[in-house]
Design a protein around this motif. Structure first.
Motif, PDB file in Angstrom:
ATOM      1  N   CYS A   1       0.848  -1.194   0.000  1.00 31.73           N
ATOM      2  CA  CYS A   1       0.000   0.000   0.000  1.00 31.73           C
ATOM      3  C   CYS A   1       0.883   1.242   0.000  1.00 31.73           C
TER       4      CYS A   1
ATOM      5  N   HIS B   1      -0.885  -4.562   5.217  1.00 29.96           N
ATOM      6  CA  HIS B   1      -2.232  -4.674   5.795  1.00 29.96           C
ATOM      7  C   HIS B   1      -3.293  -5.111   4.784  1.00 29.96           C
ATOM      8  N   GLU B   2      -2.896  -5.328   3.513  1.00 28.62           N
ATOM      9  CA  GLU B   2      -3.882  -5.743   2.491  1.00 28.62           C
ATOM     10  C   GLU B   2      -3.694  -7.236   2.264  1.00 28.62           C
TER      11      GLU B   2
ATOM     12  N   GLU C   1      -9.102  -4.873   0.544  1.00 27.01           N
ATOM     13  CA  GLU C   1      -8.852  -3.735   1.459  1.00 27.01           C
ATOM     14  C   GLU C   1      -8.849  -2.400   0.694  1.00 27.01           C
TER      15      GLU C   1
HETATM   16 ZN    ZN Z   1      -4.039  -0.030   1.971  1.00 25.39          ZN
END
Ligand code: ZN
Length: 347
Positions: free
Chosen positions: A40, A65-66, A151
């Motif tokens: 990201c 975090h994805e 996400e």
């Molecule tokens: Zn992201």
């Protein structure tokens, strides 16, 4: 197996970081073996800048975090998931008792713990313990790579929801990065007749033009407001999604907007920006802001499964986990034409 650790600004290492062994499995938690993790813009920003606003990297932190993965352990009271389920995960866990959460606005709960936002570790690592409630089972026809796009897609779906898209609306998305493109796809899925996408990168704009009823505008050569007004009989677009994060783009959000149009600020602005309230007034414009998303992961999974949204063209490069330091170096160089780069973990 190792984790991808941001030791400090511009210093990444692949090393043992056995936090998941310290993570106890609660009765309503699942343990997930990670499969695919997207890179990201925020991960890259922490790598290049060592922080963002109030979130500073003060101790080594795992990025990412994805994510998608496979359930390998379930807590005693878990009912909706079982061993072997393929899942994607919502990375922010709010305090269930906070006032914002109780109002349904859990994304703006000040106590939310979000992966790879200091001091919370991300998931470029072997496994993670996560609440069942924020873990979503995948249909067989949604791949791990697509699932790791849920996400960022959730941001676009949340933005389209805030904009209250009506069938036949015409929208402009400023910025053809991953968030701009998932927002354009979400606006079309929500009923927009046409979406203009503006950027300065021709390769990204060419990709955008292949995704549906999308008209690319290169603002390095073309006057954005003039092009939009010419294409809409001088009326303008019903919705402007500002996804570039550029203060200059943000200054111009009202110029292509029709009377009573809506503006949604999606792109992260690192500093305060100016916009022309007078231009907003004469249009009675409605201005909205989004912060991540709430309650949209199941919708995103359903749209990927039904084909209402196809994110596969946005995934332009996949790296092996062993190459993840190099992947971040490449991502930090802002390579032209790359939209979403992902990392596949060893299985
Ligand atoms: Zn992201």
């Amino acid at each position: 197996m190792k984790s991808l650790v941001l030791e400090e600004r511009l210093k990444l290492s692949l090393r043992d970081f056995p936090i998941e062994r310290e993570e106890a499995l609660g009765v309503r938690d699942v343990r997930i073996k990670l499969h695919t993790v997207g890179i990201c813009g925020s991960d890259v920003h922490y790598y290049t800048h060592g922080g963002a606003g109030p979130f500073q990297v003060k101790a080594p932190m795992i990025l990412g975090h994805e994510a998608s993965g496979i359930v390998v352990e379930t807590g005693a009271e878990v009912t909706s998931l079982k061993l072997g389920d393929r899942v994607c995960m919502e990375p922010g866990i709010p305090d269930p008792n906070s006032r914002a959460t109780r109002m349904g606005l859990y994304n703006v709960d000040p106590a939310v713990r979000f992966w790879a936002t200091p001091p919370i570790h991300g998931v470029l690592r072997p496994s993670v313990v996560h609440p069942e409630n924020f873990t979503f089972k995948l249909p067989d026809n949604v791949s791990f790579a697509e699932a790791a796009m849920v996400e960022p897609l959730a941001v676009g779906v949340h933005a389209a929801t805030k904009a209250q898209v009506k069938p036949g609306d015409i929208a402009l998305v400023m910025g053809a990065g991953p968030i701009g493109l998932v927002t354009a796809l979400s606006a079309l899925a929500a009923g927009c007749a046409r979406v203009f996408v503006s950027d300065v990168d021709d390769t990204k704009l060419e990709l955008a033009a292949k995704l549906g009823a999308i008209t690319p505008i290169n603002v390095a050569r073309q006057d954005l407001a003039r092009e939009i007004l010419a294409a809409t009989d001088g009326w303008g677009v019903e919705i402007v999604f500002e996804c570039s994060g550029s203060p200059r783009a943000a200054e111009g959000v009202f110029d292509p907007l029709c009377p009573a149009g809506r503006v949604v600020f999606v792109g992260v602005q690192m500093r305060g920006i100016n916009y022309d309230v007078g231009k907003a007034m004469v249009r009675e414009a409605r201005v909205e802001h989004v912060f991540r998303y709430a309650h949209v992961f199941p919708r995103c999974v359903a749209m990927l499964s039904s084909g209402a949204i196809d994110v596969k063209p946005l995934i332009t490069r996949t790296f092996d986990f062993e190459d993840s330091v190099r992947a971040f170096e490449i991502a930090a160089s802002a390579p032209k034409g790359e939209v979403k780069m992902q990392i596949a973990l060893p299985q």
